[in-house]
Design an enzyme around this catalytic site. Sequence first.
Site, short mmCIF file in Angstrom:
data_model
loop_
_atom_site.label_atom_id
_atom_site.label_comp_id
_atom_site.label_asym_id
_atom_site.label_seq_id
_atom_site.Cartn_x
_atom_site.Cartn_y
_atom_site.Cartn_z
CE LYS A 51 1.82 4.73 2.70
NZ LYS A 51 1.48 5.38 1.43
CB SER A 147 2.43 13.74 -10.72
OG SER A 147 2.63 13.01 -9.52
CG HIS A 446 -4.60 -22.39 11.19
ND1 HIS A 446 -5.69 -21.55 11.06
CD2 HIS A 446 -4.61 -22.84 12.48
CE1 HIS A 446 -6.34 -21.50 12.21
NE2 HIS A 446 -5.70 -22.27 13.08
P1 FAD Z 1 8.20 11.08 -9.12
O1 FAD Z 1 8.37 10.16 -7.98
O2 FAD Z 1 7.25 12.21 -8.97
O3 FAD Z 1 9.64 11.65 -9.45
C1 FAD Z 1 9.87 12.62 -10.41
C2 FAD Z 1 11.21 13.27 -10.15
O4 FAD Z 1 11.57 14.05 -11.29
C3 FAD Z 1 11.20 14.24 -8.97
O5 FAD Z 1 12.26 13.92 -8.11
C4 FAD Z 1 11.41 15.61 -9.61
O6 FAD Z 1 12.17 16.49 -8.79
C5 FAD Z 1 12.20 15.24 -10.86
N1 FAD Z 1 12.10 16.21 -11.95
C6 FAD Z 1 10.97 16.74 -12.49
N2 FAD Z 1 11.27 17.54 -13.53
C7 FAD Z 1 12.63 17.51 -13.66
C8 FAD Z 1 13.54 18.11 -14.55
N3 FAD Z 1 13.14 18.87 -15.57
N4 FAD Z 1 14.86 17.88 -14.37
C9 FAD Z 1 15.29 17.08 -13.36
N5 FAD Z 1 14.47 16.49 -12.49
C10 FAD Z 1 13.16 16.68 -12.65
N6 FAD Z 1 2.33 5.37 -4.71
C11 FAD Z 1 2.36 4.08 -4.35
O7 FAD Z 1 2.51 3.21 -5.21
N7 FAD Z 1 2.24 3.70 -3.04
C12 FAD Z 1 2.06 4.62 -2.05
O8 FAD Z 1 1.94 4.26 -0.89
C13 FAD Z 1 2.01 5.98 -2.41
N8 FAD Z 1 1.83 6.92 -1.45
C14 FAD Z 1 1.85 8.23 -1.80
C15 FAD Z 1 1.66 9.19 -0.81
C16 FAD Z 1 1.68 10.53 -1.12
C17 FAD Z 1 1.48 11.55 -0.03
C18 FAD Z 1 1.91 10.93 -2.48
C19 FAD Z 1 1.96 12.38 -2.83
C20 FAD Z 1 2.08 9.99 -3.47
C21 FAD Z 1 2.04 8.63 -3.14
N9 FAD Z 1 2.19 7.64 -4.12
C22 FAD Z 1 2.18 6.33 -3.76
C23 FAD Z 1 2.37 7.98 -5.55
C24 FAD Z 1 3.85 7.87 -5.94
O9 FAD Z 1 4.61 8.72 -5.12
C25 FAD Z 1 4.03 8.23 -7.40
O10 FAD Z 1 3.17 7.45 -8.18
C26 FAD Z 1 5.46 7.97 -7.84
O11 FAD Z 1 6.36 8.72 -7.07
C27 FAD Z 1 5.63 8.31 -9.33
O12 FAD Z 1 6.94 8.06 -9.69
P2 FAD Z 1 7.64 8.80 -10.90
O13 FAD Z 1 8.99 8.18 -11.02
O14 FAD Z 1 6.77 8.82 -12.07
O15 FAD Z 1 7.79 10.34 -10.45
#
Ligand code: FAD
Length: 468
Positions: A51, A147, A446
């Site tokens: 963003k 992911s 508006h």
């Molecule tokens: P994540 O944010 O993926 O966090 C997982 C964390 O777990 C990471 O920091 C990782 O390092 C850590 N981890 C993994 N395994 C281990 C382990 N064994 N031990 C310790 N740490 C670990 N979504 C929106 O809603 N709006 C948006 O505008 C948007 N834009 C996006 C743009 C891009 C380019 C991308 C790639 C994604 C975007 N998304 C957006 C999707 C959004 O980023 C994800 O849906 C969201 O981050 C998922 O959150 P989460 O907490 O499940 O996992």
Amino acid sequence: MNSYDVTVIGSGPGGYVAAIRCAQLGFKTALIEKYPTLGGTCLNVGCIPSKALLDSTEHFHNAAHTFKEHGIELDNLAINMNQLIDRKNGVVKANTDGIQFLMKKNKIDVLRGVGSFVDKNHIKITPTEGGEEQQIETKNVIIATGSKPTVLPFIAQDKERIITSTEALNIREVPKHMVVIGGGVIGLEMASVYARLGAKVSVVEFMDSLIPTMDRALGKELKRILGKIGIEFYLSHKVTGASREGDVVTVTATSPKGEEVKLEGDYCLVAVGRVPYTAGLNLEAAGVEMEERGRIKVDAHLQTNVPGIYAIGDVIKGAMLAHKAEEEGVFVAETLAGQKPHINYLLIPGVVYTWPEVAGVGFTEEQLKEQGKAYKTGSFPFRASGRARASMDLDGFVKVLADKETDEILGVHMIGPRIADLIAEAVTAMEFRASAEDVARMSHAHPTYAEAMKEACLAATDNRAIHM
Ligand code: FAD
């Protein structure tokens, strides 16, 4: 050995929000993160940096293309890619530092390293940058490991020229020709960034429409509008390969007629979705079961097959969205506290932050047709909005789908200016099970873009739109 009520693995929007809510509810909470900064994909290489780049490049595009019409004349307009990327990095740092502050404020122990199960109540933390391995004991675990980008097995990504979204957020030059594989949300957002900077951008999509999971009307309109900034589209094209020679990448695809199409560029962005990330967790030690597509299997309470171990966010089924992960984080924390939380998955909005923005919530028209539901439609184009005229944002529309008999709003789909924010009105209305007429009878300031929502509801009610 330190002992916790709840241990959260992963500090993305699912994990850090779950940790805060757990702490608010009085649980002794630990948060494990392997990455040097907190915030996960979203804050580091996802929502926030994308963003930041979208905002910067939108300013640049407007300066180049619409300022003159406003009477603002600029000489020697230029883009400084280093400053653009540095600013983005600053935005990311401010946000990730903010999460660090919130952890401290809520007295959450942040443990740095890879978290892996020793058994269902013991987690080992292996630091990624040296230091001592440690083990903790925990009553409950919330897995929020997120992911990673999907890899196409027949494409070798060198992460320099054939890249994922992570690298696409850090290019310090304007590409000459970027070939984007995938016409979904991430592909189109990055395509917009670079097209606005003057790069030639080609998007190759397997399906016959852009953003194919959203209401079909949105993808059609978005394609028309993005075409105006020069993005070219190859829909219904199956990518067969991508290779690099020096600084030249070649992407090959098969057209719907079976012909081979060859696109040469200097960058190829592979944006074909994301897959759950569970590497290193050692789930077997705790006996946690998986389901299809690498996801962790959970029940209606987001609990895995092992009592006391929960999973949320991108690592489980459902939309891969930050706000979905956040809702699930709160849901699990409150479940652990004995509360009865609820998530309405139908009302998790989907948003694309191109310009104009695209958003949808509830059922799409295609889904209603499939269900055989009797529905009515009301649409209102932004070109009929006074506010949109003032800002020269005339593209797009709001489309409301309502139950033919009861008038209850079943879905709202929008493309237009600032509708990433406007969709919240549709979510609120639908959460309270409003009818189209309910919204149509509410006063909307508006001139605002939000009036288009009221007008679309008027149109859906009885074909009563005023300004059309
Ligand atoms: P994540 O944010 O993926 O966090 C997982 C964390 O777990 C990471 O920091 C990782 O390092 C850590 N981890 C993994 N395994 C281990 C382990 N064994 N031990 C310790 N740490 C670990 N979504 C929106 O809603 N709006 C948006 O505008 C948007 N834009 C996006 C743009 C891009 C380019 C991308 C790639 C994604 C975007 N998304 C957006 C999707 C959004 O980023 C994800 O849906 C969201 O981050 C998922 O959150 P989460 O907490 O499940 O996992």
